[in-house]
Structures are given as structure tokens and as C-alpha cells.
Design a protein around this motif. Structure first.
Motif, PDB file in Angstrom:
ATOM      1  N   GLY A  45     -19.142  10.809  17.922  1.00 55.37           N
ATOM      2  CA  GLY A  45     -19.705  11.570  19.032  1.00 55.37           C
ATOM      3  C   GLY A  45     -20.663  10.781  19.901  1.00 55.37           C
ATOM      4  N   LYS A  99     -20.611  12.992  12.198  1.00 53.18           N
ATOM      5  CA  LYS A  99     -19.887  14.237  12.452  1.00 53.18           C
ATOM      6  C   LYS A  99     -19.585  14.881  11.095  1.00 53.18           C
ATOM      7  CE  LYS A  99     -16.814  14.108  15.685  1.00 53.18           C
ATOM      8  NZ  LYS A  99     -15.561  13.837  16.446  1.00 53.18           N
ATOM      9  N   THR A 133     -21.625  17.456  15.702  1.00 51.85           N
ATOM     10  CA  THR A 133     -22.213  16.117  15.695  1.00 51.85           C
ATOM     11  C   THR A 133     -23.702  16.233  15.428  1.00 51.85           C
ATOM     12  OG1 THR A 133     -20.570  15.109  17.154  1.00 51.85           O
ATOM     13  CG2 THR A 133     -22.768  14.128  17.155  1.00 51.85           C
TER      14      THR A 133
END
Length: 560
Positions: free
Chosen positions: A34, A510, A523
Motif C-alpha cells: 500500500g 497489509k 493497510t
């Protein structure tokens, strides 16, 4: 610099609050954790394009808030002052907030005051520079290269003088253009004006003349009819001795009569005498009136002709007869303006030529300074390439003279940074010639040279170390740390050498969690203390299975 970043419901980020420090801030994590979403979120607060897909599934809206702490001398306060939005200048705090609805509609705020996204983007460009492989608004964009070279030169005074000269020249050109248009309009009507003015000069109209002529004409027409009737009356009064002759004849007969009437006739004689006198006066007045109405036919013809000419001119020019005199003055003034405009145009053209010379002189002085300093910039940038494993590459600043129609207040040349990645290869634009990894390292070399002059206070590098390792990665880390000595630098990296050079470290990960009847991915970002930093760098060195050797290597990297 960027102090805090708060993200709500953006893609897989449900709630995230980050606090940043100055120096080199490192963000690491597995591919797909992310990191790009984190940068995209910051981009939203800086005015980047928003899409409805950025809102986390199930949420009504997403929101990103970025808080900056800036020096009172930062250029952004001048921009905000021009917009009447500089209330935060006193405490140096500036807060940008962007909200995006699930349907894609967005709203932008500065210190909780609504602003346009365009202004947010303009503000964001002065606060943060994001450099990566798809950097089309930073160093890869040739449109900003002239500004960067001028910052390296320190050309503020010369550039200000050039812009003043260009403003003077532009104003002079505007005056010439306006005068040419006026002259063209007058010349287009010149024949008509001269012909009409000649007609009106010949006619020589006088205000109030129509009324006088009309009254005179009416009097002459009426007098002709009266004269006939009065003549007949006068003829009756004077023909065959006339009334006066009859009265006086009667008086003589009465006077000769024998005196039996005596005093009795005195009254009759007095009345007849009075009547004779009044009859004479009446005849005299009739003769006077006949004389007054005895108009010359040529005068009547002339009066009618004059009146017809005046009214015909008024119809031709679509005005009242009494306006003809003013119209004649207007035509005369316009024709006079033609001669004056020609003289004024010559003066304006001469002034425009002088202001152009002043601009060309200022532009030449700045161009010579740019050309001289470009050689210095090329030399120091090329010196940075070898440690970044770009020793076969060459960098140069190309200065191309532009035709006059492309001259601007910034000068008469186009400036672009070019590279050649191999010996003998042709130079070309950085964006087209260099690969993704090479672009990132070229950008890093440029920022090391240019950062102290004209850089945003916060720099973000997205995987600047892509495709390199070992000594090159060490060099990348060293230069990022060097940059961070004067600026806040955030770097997203997969390189343990770069991560070890950081002053602060965040790990992006994540994970899945239960959501209703299913699961969802979110995330998370965690600030790492020295021990956790060593473990993360060891993971980056060793992979999934972290060994003691990797931990030792990580500790050694961190001690450099």
C-alpha cells in the motif's frame, strides 16, 4: 515541512494518522502493501486528480488532511496573500484537506476555508515535490527546467528586470495596436468624411435657422393671399375719388348751403371731418400693409430652397437640422484626428521599438548568464552520475533560441535538460532517453545539485533505487541523506542500504480482517524504533527468513 498526514477511507486505508519529522524519512514494506496508496492519498491533499475508485468500498466518502509547518518567508504565503487566504502565516501552519464522495465529487479546503482544486494544486506544487518514474510535473517536465536553471543561477534580479522590460514592451505594443485600429477605422471612412464635411461646410448650417426660415416661409405664403384681398379693399376706398373724396365733397356742399341751418350743422361737419381723417388713416395703413407683404418672389424661392437643403441634409445624416452644425464639427474633428493619429502612431512605433530594444538587451544579458551557468550546472551534475552507476551517461543543458513570436517575459529561449545514456549516443529528453531506474537516479543527481535553490521544502522519492543495489544503493542513500540535511525527504524504498540511511523509518503492511460475512484488506503503517528498524532492514536483506547474519549486516548498515 509536512508534519502530519491523516487519511480516512481511501482504498484499503480505513484510518491512518502519521506524524513526520525533518531529515530522511524512510517508508518500506512488501510489494503491494500500500505504499503507492499512501502517496496517492498525499497527492489528493496536494490537488491531484481524484477518482471515485479511491473511496474505500462501503464508505460514503474519503478524506485526506495534510498539515504543514512553514517558515514565514516561504513563497506560498505570497500566493495566499494574493488570494486573501494568508491567515495562517502568523503561526506558520497550513492545513490542506480534500474530501472525495463515493460518487467522485470532491471538495478542497485550506485551513477549513473552501478553495478550488486548481489553487490547491498550485499550493501543493510549492510545498511538496514528488519524484518517481512517472514524474510528469517535476524534473522530467521540460516546462520547469528554465525555472530550475534560473534558481541555480540566482537570477531573481535579472529575471525581474527582464519581466519589467517585457511588460513595458507589451504595453507599448498594445498602444500601437490600438492606434493602428483607430487609424484604420478613420481611414476606412476618410472619403465619406471629407465629402460630407465639404457638403456641410458649403451648407454652413446654423442652430435655430430652420425655425426662422420656416416662419418666414409661412409668412410669405400667407402674405400673398392677404395682399390680394387688401388690394381690393384699398381699391374700393380710393377708386372714383374714394371715400375721402366723397366725405370732403359732402362737407363742401354743406358749407355752401344758405345759413338757415346755422349751428345745427356744425356737429355734422365735425363728424364728416373726423370720418375723412380716419378714412385717410385707414387707407395709409392698408398701403403700409400692402407694402409689407410685397415679398420678392426670388426671396421666397431662396427661402424654400434653403429650407429644403437643410432638411435634405438632416435626412441624409439621420439627424435633426439643428444637429447638423455639431455633426460638421464631429467630422472635422475625426479628420483632424486622422492627421494627429498618424503623427501619434509614428511616436508610438518609435517608443515600441525602444522598449523592444530594452527587452532584447535584458534578454541577452540573462541568456548569456544562463549559457555560462549552464556549463557549471552540467559539470556538477555529471560529477554526480558516476557514483550512481551512470558513469557512461552524460548530462547537458540545451538552450535553444526561439523565434520572436515565442518570446515571453521569461526570455527568448527554450531550456531543456537532456541526457545521453551511452558513449556516442545522441542526447535527448530525460523522459524519453532514460529508463525508469535511470530517470530516478538522474532526478536524484539533479536534486542534490539544485535542492538548495528553488526546491519545495518536502521532497518525496518513489523507489529512486529501483534496479540498483550494492555500492550504487549506498550512493543513493548517501545522497538522499545529504538532501535531508537541508530539506525534509521522504523515500519509498526496497533497498536496505537506502533504508539504513534514514533518520526515521515507517513500515507499511497489509492484513485481512473480518468484515460482515467476509473479509477485507486494510493497510497499516507503523513507526519503527531502532530495534524494529534493524529487524526490517534484516528482512529486506534476507527475505522471508531472517537470520542472525542478516541482523548483523543490518546493524552494520545502520552504523554507517
Amino acid at each position: 515541512m509536512l508534519k502530519t498526514l491523516s487519511i480516512r477511507d481511501i482504498v484499503v486505508i480505513e484510518r491512518l494518522d502519521l506524524s513526520f519529522e525533518d531529515g530522511l524519512c524512510v517508508l518500506t514494506g512488501e510489494t503491494g502493501a500500500g505504499k503507492s496508496i499512501l502517496l496517492d492519498s498525499l497527492g489528493l491533499a496536494l490537488g491531484a486528480r481524484a477518482e471515485r475508485g479511491l473511496v474505500r468500498p462501503g464508505a460514503e466518502r474519503g478524506q485526506v488532511t495534510a498539515l504543514f509547518e512553514l517558515a514565514a518567508t516561504h513563497a506560498v504565503w505570497g500566493l495566499l496573500r494574493d488570494q486573501g487566504l494568508d491567515e495562517g502565516a502568523g503561526d506558520g501552519i497550513l492545513i490542506l484537506r480534500r474530501m472525495i464522495e463515493a460518487d467522485g465529487r470532491t471538495r478542497a479546503f485550506l485551513n477549513d476555508a473552501p478553495i478550488g482544486v486548481g489553487l490547491m494544486r498550485e499550493i501543493g506544487d510549492q510545498l511538496v515535490e514528488i519524484h518517481g518514474q512517472h514524474d510528469d510535473r517535476g524534473l522530467l517536465n521540460a516546462g520547469g527546467h528554465r525555472r530550475l536553471l534560473d534558481a541555480f543561477i540566482g537570477a531573481d534580479d535579472a529575471l525581474a528586470a527582464l519581466r519589467r522590460a517585457h511588460g513595458d514592451w507589451d504595453a507599448a505594443r498594445g498602444l500601437v495596436s490600438a492606434e493602428q485600429q483607430l487609424l484604420q477605422a478613420i481611414r476606412a471612412d476618410e472619403d465619406y468624411l471629407r465629402h460630407s464635411l465639404a457638403e456641410l461646410d458649403k451648407l454652413d448650417p446654423v442652430i435655430g435657422e430652420e425655425e426662422v426660415l420656416s416662419a418666414r416661409r409661412t409668412l410669405m405664403m400667407q402674405g400673398e393671399k392677404l395682399r390680394g384681398g387688401l388690394g381690393e379693399v384699398l381699391n374700393d376706398l380710393v377708386s372714383d375719388g374714394g371715400a375721402d373724396g366723397l366725405l370732403r365733397g359732402a362737407m363742401r356742399r354743406l358749407e355752401r348751403m344758405p345759413g338757415t341751418g346755422g349751428e345745427a350743422l356744425d356737429g355734422v361737419l365735425t363728424a364728416l371731418e373726423r370720418a375723412s381723417i380716419e378714412a385717410g388713416e385707414a387707407i395709409a395703413q392698408l398701403e403700409e400693409m400692402l407694402a409689407r407683404f410685397a415679398f420678392d418672389p426670388r426671396e421666397q424661392d431662396a427661402t424654400e430652397e434653403r429650407l429644403f437643403a437643410l432638411r435634405g441634409a438632416a435626412r441624409k445624416h439621420h439627424c435633426a437640422v439643428d444637429d447638423l452644425q455639431d455633426l460638421r464639427d464631429q467630422y472635422a474633428a475625426r479628420l483632424s484626428a486622422l492627421d494627429h493619429s498618424e503623427n501619434r502612431l509614428r511616436d508610438l512605433v518609435a517608443a515600441e521599438a525602444k522598449s523592444r530594444q530594452n527587452f532584447e538587451k535584458a534578454a541577452l544579458a540573462l541568456r548569456q548568464k544562463r549559457e555560462k551557468t549552464a556549463l557549471s550546472l552540467d559539470r556538477v551534475v555529471n560529477a554526480e552520475l558516476a557514483p550512481l552507476k551512470l558513469d557512461k551517461a552524460k548530462f547537458r543543458t540545451r538552450i535553444e533560441l526561439l523565434p520572436e513570436e515565442h518570446w515571453t517575459a521569461d526570455g527568448g529561449e527554450r531550456i531543456e535538460f537532456e541526457v545521453a545514456t551511452n558513449p556516442g549516443a545522441p542526447f535527448g529528453p530525460l523522459m524519453k532517453i532514460a529508463s525508469g531506474g535511470e530517470q530516478s537516479r538522474f532526478i536524484l543527481a539533479l536534486k542534490v545539485v539544485l535542492a538548495a535553490r528553488g526546491s519545495a521544502p518536502t521532497l518525496i522519492f518513489d523507489e529512486v533505487d529501483r534496479g540498483v543495489g550494492g555500492a550504487v544503493a549506498d550512493a543513493v542513500g548517501e545522497r538522499l541523506a545529504q538532501l535531508a540535511g537541508s530539506l525534509q525527504v521522504l523515500v519509498v524504498t526496497h533497498s536496505p542500504q537506502v533504508a539504513a540511511a534514514g533518520s526515521h523509518h515507517w513500515h507499511i503492511s497489509k492484513r485481512t480482517r473480518k468484515a460482515g460475512r467476509g473479509e477485507e484488506m486494510i493497510t497499516e503503517v507503523q513507526a519503527l524504533d531502532p530495534s524494529a528498524r534493524q529487524e526490517e532492514i534484516a528482512r529486506m536483506l534476507a527475505g522471508a527468513r531472517i537470520t542472525d547474519e542478516a541482523r548483523a549486516a543490518a546493524a552494520q548498515l545502520m552504523q554507517r
